[in-house]
Design a protein around this motif. Structure first.
Motif, mmCIF file in Angstrom:
data_model
loop_
_atom_site.group_PDB
_atom_site.id
_atom_site.type_symbol
_atom_site.label_atom_id
_atom_site.label_comp_id
_atom_site.label_asym_id
_atom_site.label_seq_id
_atom_site.Cartn_x
_atom_site.Cartn_y
_atom_site.Cartn_z
ATOM 1 N N LEU A 59 0.896 -1.147 -0.043
ATOM 2 C CA LEU A 59 -0.106 -0.072 -0.175
ATOM 3 C C LEU A 59 1.046 1.380 -0.105
ATOM 4 C CD1 LEU A 59 -2.549 -1.187 2.600
ATOM 5 C CD2 LEU A 59 -2.963 -1.167 0.149
ATOM 6 N N LEU A 60 2.068 1.253 0.397
ATOM 7 C CA LEU A 60 3.082 2.484 0.871
ATOM 8 C C LEU A 60 3.953 2.465 -0.015
ATOM 9 C CD1 LEU A 60 2.818 2.611 4.730
ATOM 10 C CD2 LEU A 60 1.626 4.204 3.113
ATOM 11 N N GLY A 61 4.072 1.433 -1.036
ATOM 12 C CA GLY A 61 5.255 1.210 -2.123
ATOM 13 C C GLY A 61 4.783 2.196 -3.253
ATOM 14 N N PRO A 62 5.655 2.158 -4.290
ATOM 15 C CA PRO A 62 5.262 2.509 -5.669
ATOM 16 C C PRO A 62 3.907 2.306 -6.122
ATOM 17 C CG PRO A 62 7.834 2.291 -5.193
ATOM 18 C CD PRO A 62 6.970 1.484 -4.115
ATOM 19 N N PRO A 122 1.043 18.138 3.171
ATOM 20 C CA PRO A 122 0.396 16.978 3.759
ATOM 21 C C PRO A 122 0.988 16.432 4.946
ATOM 22 C CG PRO A 122 0.851 16.066 2.032
ATOM 23 C CD PRO A 122 1.699 17.515 1.867
ATOM 24 N N GLU A 123 0.465 15.917 6.148
ATOM 25 C CA GLU A 123 0.986 14.990 6.961
ATOM 26 C C GLU A 123 1.689 14.014 6.446
ATOM 27 O OE1 GLU A 123 2.417 14.173 9.582
ATOM 28 O OE2 GLU A 123 1.410 15.044 11.023
ATOM 29 N N SER A 124 2.481 13.221 7.019
ATOM 30 C CA SER A 124 3.135 12.032 6.619
ATOM 31 C C SER A 124 1.969 10.910 6.566
ATOM 32 C CB SER A 124 3.933 11.433 7.636
ATOM 33 O OG SER A 124 4.134 9.857 7.570
ATOM 34 N N PRO A 125 1.864 10.363 5.256
ATOM 35 C CA PRO A 125 0.799 9.265 4.933
ATOM 36 C C PRO A 125 0.866 8.212 5.957
ATOM 37 C CG PRO A 125 1.692 9.680 2.978
ATOM 38 C CD PRO A 125 2.521 10.578 3.894
ATOM 39 N N ARG A 126 1.956 7.886 6.321
ATOM 40 C CA ARG A 126 2.310 6.665 7.396
ATOM 41 C C ARG A 126 1.794 7.102 8.672
ATOM 42 N NH1 ARG A 126 6.297 5.681 3.627
ATOM 43 N NH2 ARG A 126 6.735 3.734 2.758
ATOM 44 N N PHE A 127 1.712 8.317 9.160
ATOM 45 C CA PHE A 127 1.405 8.784 10.591
ATOM 46 C C PHE A 127 -0.040 8.810 10.489
ATOM 47 C CE2 PHE A 127 -0.115 12.124 13.331
ATOM 48 C CZ PHE A 127 0.202 11.499 14.394
ATOM 49 N N LEU A 128 -0.638 9.128 9.174
ATOM 50 C CA LEU A 128 -2.326 9.177 9.239
ATOM 51 C C LEU A 128 -2.687 7.684 9.404
ATOM 52 C CD1 LEU A 128 -2.442 11.788 6.348
ATOM 53 C CD2 LEU A 128 -2.974 12.096 8.808
ATOM 54 N N LEU A 129 -2.014 6.655 8.785
ATOM 55 C CA LEU A 129 -2.232 5.326 8.761
ATOM 56 C C LEU A 129 -2.522 4.805 10.380
ATOM 57 C CD1 LEU A 129 -0.771 3.255 5.796
ATOM 58 C CD2 LEU A 129 -3.266 3.626 6.171
ATOM 59 N N ALA A 162 -4.711 9.867 4.636
ATOM 60 C CA ALA A 162 -3.480 9.308 4.024
ATOM 61 C C ALA A 162 -3.618 9.032 2.248
ATOM 62 C CB ALA A 162 -3.355 7.997 4.723
ATOM 63 N N ALA A 163 -4.921 8.661 1.957
ATOM 64 C CA ALA A 163 -5.001 8.711 0.355
ATOM 65 C C ALA A 163 -4.600 9.916 -0.276
ATOM 66 C CB ALA A 163 -6.348 8.015 0.040
ATOM 67 N N ALA A 164 -5.260 10.778 0.294
ATOM 68 C CA ALA A 164 -4.941 12.084 -0.309
ATOM 69 C C ALA A 164 -3.681 12.648 -0.229
ATOM 70 C CB ALA A 164 -6.058 13.438 0.504
ATOM 71 N N ALA A 165 -3.088 12.352 1.013
ATOM 72 C CA ALA A 165 -1.468 13.034 1.058
ATOM 73 C C ALA A 165 -0.764 12.071 -0.019
ATOM 74 C CB ALA A 165 -0.954 12.227 2.663
ATOM 75 N N LEU A 166 -0.915 10.855 -0.044
ATOM 76 C CA LEU A 166 -0.123 10.080 -1.208
ATOM 77 C C LEU A 166 -0.553 10.500 -2.492
ATOM 78 C CD1 LEU A 166 -0.238 6.303 -0.493
ATOM 79 C CD2 LEU A 166 1.586 7.863 -0.203
ATOM 80 N N GLN A 167 -1.686 11.051 -3.056
ATOM 81 C CA GLN A 167 -1.988 11.731 -4.103
ATOM 82 C C GLN A 167 -1.461 12.871 -4.369
ATOM 83 O OE1 GLN A 167 -3.945 10.416 -6.734
ATOM 84 N NE2 GLN A 167 -3.530 12.269 -7.871
ATOM 85 N N SER A 185 16.092 7.634 10.690
ATOM 86 C CA SER A 185 14.669 7.743 10.071
ATOM 87 C C SER A 185 14.048 6.348 9.481
ATOM 88 C CB SER A 185 14.726 8.950 9.225
ATOM 89 O OG SER A 185 15.194 8.540 8.091
ATOM 90 N N GLU A 186 14.895 5.530 9.068
ATOM 91 C CA GLU A 186 14.803 4.315 8.423
ATOM 92 C C GLU A 186 14.297 3.350 9.119
ATOM 93 O OE1 GLU A 186 16.634 5.045 3.980
ATOM 94 O OE2 GLU A 186 17.814 4.191 5.478
ATOM 95 N N ILE A 187 15.163 2.941 10.312
ATOM 96 C CA ILE A 187 15.145 1.492 10.390
ATOM 97 C C ILE A 187 14.357 1.243 11.780
ATOM 98 C CG2 ILE A 187 17.548 1.338 10.177
ATOM 99 C CD1 ILE A 187 18.263 2.029 12.979
ATOM 100 N N PHE A 188 13.561 2.359 12.179
ATOM 101 C CA PHE A 188 12.505 2.020 13.397
ATOM 102 C C PHE A 188 11.040 1.841 12.986
ATOM 103 C CE2 PHE A 188 15.639 4.647 15.387
ATOM 104 C CZ PHE A 188 16.348 3.712 16.221
ATOM 105 N N PRO A 189 10.368 0.921 13.573
ATOM 106 C CA PRO A 189 8.926 0.720 13.305
ATOM 107 C C PRO A 189 8.218 2.040 13.543
ATOM 108 C CG PRO A 189 9.793 -1.264 14.413
ATOM 109 C CD PRO A 189 10.951 -0.110 14.541
ATOM 110 N N LEU A 190 7.057 2.090 13.068
ATOM 111 C CA LEU A 190 6.283 3.131 13.229
ATOM 112 C C LEU A 190 5.821 3.497 14.613
ATOM 113 C CD1 LEU A 190 4.170 3.355 9.906
ATOM 114 C CD2 LEU A 190 5.892 5.119 10.644
#
Length: 484
Positions: free
Chosen positions: A11-14, A209-216, A224-229, A405-410
Motif C-alpha cells: 500500500l505504501l510502496g510505489p 500534507p501530514e506523513s501518510p504513514r502517520f495518518l495510517l 492518507a490517500a489524499a496525502a499520497l495523491q 529515520s529508516e530503521i525503526f517501526p512506526l
C-alpha cells in the motif's frame, strides 16, 4: 493489520507498474529541510557573533570568556548551552512526533527558533543572550529529530536516500550561511537573518500534507490517500488499519523483540560513533592550523571547512541511492582513519616537550630553525583536516541521521529517535567538554589516535551490523529486522 505489517508494504510502496510521478514530494521535503537549515544557522551563529559581542559597541552586552563558553558550541570547549537545549529538544521532539504528528511538530519548532533569535536581537544583557541561545538549541533538537522522520516517511524508496541526505546538507549550508553573513552583518542583524528560514518553513509547510504513514497509524484512510495523491501523484488505494491494531505504543517489554532492540542498538551506536570520530575537536583546531600554515586570513578557515562540507555532503546526497548506505559509511570511516592518523602524527612531530599544553601553544615551533619545517608540517595538517571533513561529509555526517529515520517501526519511532537524538547531543556535549582533558592525559597525538581507533571500530561495526536499506520500503526494512 498495522502500518508495519508486510501487507501495508504494497500500500505504501510505489504504484503498481510504475514509479511515482509526483514532484510535490520534493517541495514538501524542501519545506521540512528548512528546519535543519535553521538548525545549522543556529549552530554557526556563535562563531561570527562572539567577536562582535566582545567589542565595546554601544548597546551591546559585553560577553566575557565564561559567558562565551556557554554561548558558543565549541568556542571555549567548556560547556555549550546549545547542546543542552538540543538534548532537551530531542526528548521533547520524540514525545511530540507521535502525539502531535510529524508536520505539526515541525511547525511548532519554528516558534522557539523565531522566539530565540528575537530575544537575541533585543538582548540587553548576557542572560537574554543565553536564554535566546537555549531556545534555539531546543528548536535544534526538535528539528534534528522530526525533519528526517517526516522526509523518510513521505519519500518513495527510489529518492529516500537523496531527500534524507538533504537534511545534513541543509545543516552544513546553514552553518556556512552563518559564517558568510557574519562577515558583513553585526550580531543583532545576524540574529534577524536567523528568523528568516524558520519563518519560511512555517509558510511553506502549512500547504504540505501530514506523513501518510502517520495518518495510517491514526486510522485516517481518506487523509492518507489524499496525502499520497498530493505527494506521489498516486491513485492507489490504502487500507485503514483496524481500530484494534496492536503495537501502537512503546513499552520496555518490546525491547525483547529483534525488530525493536536491533535497530535501537544500531541507532544509538551510529550516533555515538559519529561524535567519537573527533569531528568537533578537528573543527576546533582549524583556525590555529591555518595560522601555522601562514594562511593569509586564518578567519577563512571556518568558511573553507564549511564549503568542503557542503560540496561533499551534496555529493553524498546525489550518489546515496546508487552507492548505498553501507558502502559510503565504510568508505567514510576508512578516510577518517587515515586523516586522523595523519593529524595525530602532525602533533607528534611538532610537540616540543613534555610540558606542552594541548592548546594552540603546542603548535608553535620549538626554535627559529624549525619554523620553516613547522609551516610545511602545518600544511600536512591542513590537508589532513580537509580530507577528514570530506570523508565525514560523505558518510558519517549525513547517514546516521538518514538511517535513524529508516530503521525503526512506526509504533516506536518517536521514542526510538528521541533516544538517538538525545545520545547524539549528550555525546557532542561530553566530547566537546572533555576532549581538552583527554589531550592533557594522552597528549594531543594520543587523543587523535584514540579518535582514529574509534573510526576503525565504526568501519567494523558498519560491515558487521548495519543492513543495506537503499531501494527498500520502510516496511521491508522492519521485516528484515523481524527475520521475515
Amino acid at each position: 493489520m498495522t502500518p508495519d505489517d508486510p501487507e501495508t508494504q504494497a500500500l505504501l510502496g510505489p504504484p503498481r507498474g510504475s514509479a511515482p510521478r509526483g514532484r510535490r514530494v520534493f517541495l514538501a521535503a524542501f519545506a521540512a529541510a528548512l528546519g535543519p537549515l535553521s538548525f545549522g544557522f543556529a549552530l554557526g551563529y556563535s562563531s561570527p557573533a562572539i567577536p562582535s559581542l566582545r567589542r565595546d559597541a554601544p548597546r551591546a552586552p559585553r560577553l566575557d570568556d565564561a559567558a562565551a563558553s556557554w554561548f558558543g558550541l565549541v568556542v571555549a570547549r567548556l560547556q555549550a548551552i546549545v547542546t543542552l537545549g538540543a538534548a532537551a529538544g530531542g526528548v521533547l521532539g520524540g514525545w511530540l512526533v507521535d502525539r502531535a504528528g510529524r508536520k505539526l511538530s515541525l511547525l511548532l519548532c519554528s516558534v522557539p527558533f523565531v522566539t530565540g533569535f528575537t530575544i537575541i536581537t533585543a538582548a540587553q544583557d548576557v542572560w537574554m543572550l543565553l536564554g535566546g541561545r537555549l531556545l534555539t538549541g531546543l528548536a535544534c533538537g526538535i528539528a534534528s529529530l522530526v525533519a528526517p522522520v517526516y522526509i523518510s516517511e513521505i519519500a518513495y524508496p527510489a529518492v529516500r536516500g537523496l531527500l534524507g541526505s538533504c537534511v545534513q546538507l541543509m545543516v552544513v549550508i546553514g552553518i556556512l550561511l552563518a559564517y558568510l553573513a557574519g562577515g558583513v552583518l553585526e550580531w543583532r542583524w545576524l540574529a534577524v537573518l536567523g528568523c528568516v528560514p524558520p519563518s519560511l518553513m512555517l509558510l511553506l509547510l502549512c500547504g504540505m500534507p501530514e506523513s501518510p504513514r502517520f495518518l495510517l497509524t491514526q486510522h485516517k484512510h481518506q487523509e492518507a490517500a489524499a496525502a499520497l495523491q498530493f505527494l506521489w501523484g498516486s491513485e492507489q488505494d490504502l487500507e485503514e488499519p483496524p481500530s484494534g491494531a496492536e503495537n501502537q505504543g512503546f513499552c520496555l517489554a518490546q525491547l525483547r523483540r529483534p525488530s525493536i532492540y536491533k535497530p535501537f542498538a544500531i541507532g544509538i551506536a551510529l550516533m555515538a560513533f559519529q561524535q567519537l570520530s573527533g569531528v568537533n575537536a578537528i573543527m576546533f583546531y582549524a583556525e590555529s592550523i591555518f595560522e601555522e600554515a601562514k594562511f593569509k586570513d586564518s578567519s577563512l578557515a571556518s568558511v573553507v571547512m564549511g564549503i568542503i562540507q557542503v560540496l561533499f555532503t551534496a555529493l553524498a546526497a546525489l550518489i546515496m541511492d546508487k552507492a548505498g548506505r553501507r558502502l559510503l559509511l565504510a568508505l567514510s570511516g576508512v578516510v577518517m582513519v587515515f586523516s586522523t592518523s595523519a593529524f595525530s602524527t602532525y602533533f607528534k612531530l611538532t610537540q616540543s616537550g613534555p610540558g606542552n599544553s594541548s592548546h594552540v601553544g603546542l603548535l608553535a615551533p620549538a626554535s627559529v630553525e624549525s619554523a620553516e619545517a613547522s609551516v610545511g608540517l602545518a600544511w600536512l595538517a591542513v590537508g589532513s583536516m580537509c580530507l577528514f571533513i570530506a570523508g565525514f561529509a560523505v558518510g558519517w555526517g549525513p547517514i546516521p541521521w538518514l538511517l535513524m529515520s529508516e530503521i525503526f517501526p512506526l509504533h516506536v519511532k518517536g521514542v526510538a529517535t528521541g533516544v538517538c537524538v538525545l545520545t547524539n547531543w549528550l555525546m557532542a556535549f561530553l566530547v566537546t567538554k572533555e576532549f581538552t582533558s583527554l589531550m592533557e592525559v594522552l597528549r594531543p597525538y594520543g587523543a587523535f589516535w584514540l579518535a582514529a581507533a574509534f573510526c576503525i571500530f565504526s568501519v567494523i561495526f558498519t560491515l558487521v551490523c548495519i543492513p543495506e536499506t537503499k531501494g527498500k520500503t520502510l516496511e521491508q526494512i522492519t521485516a528484515h529486522f523481524e527475520g521475515r
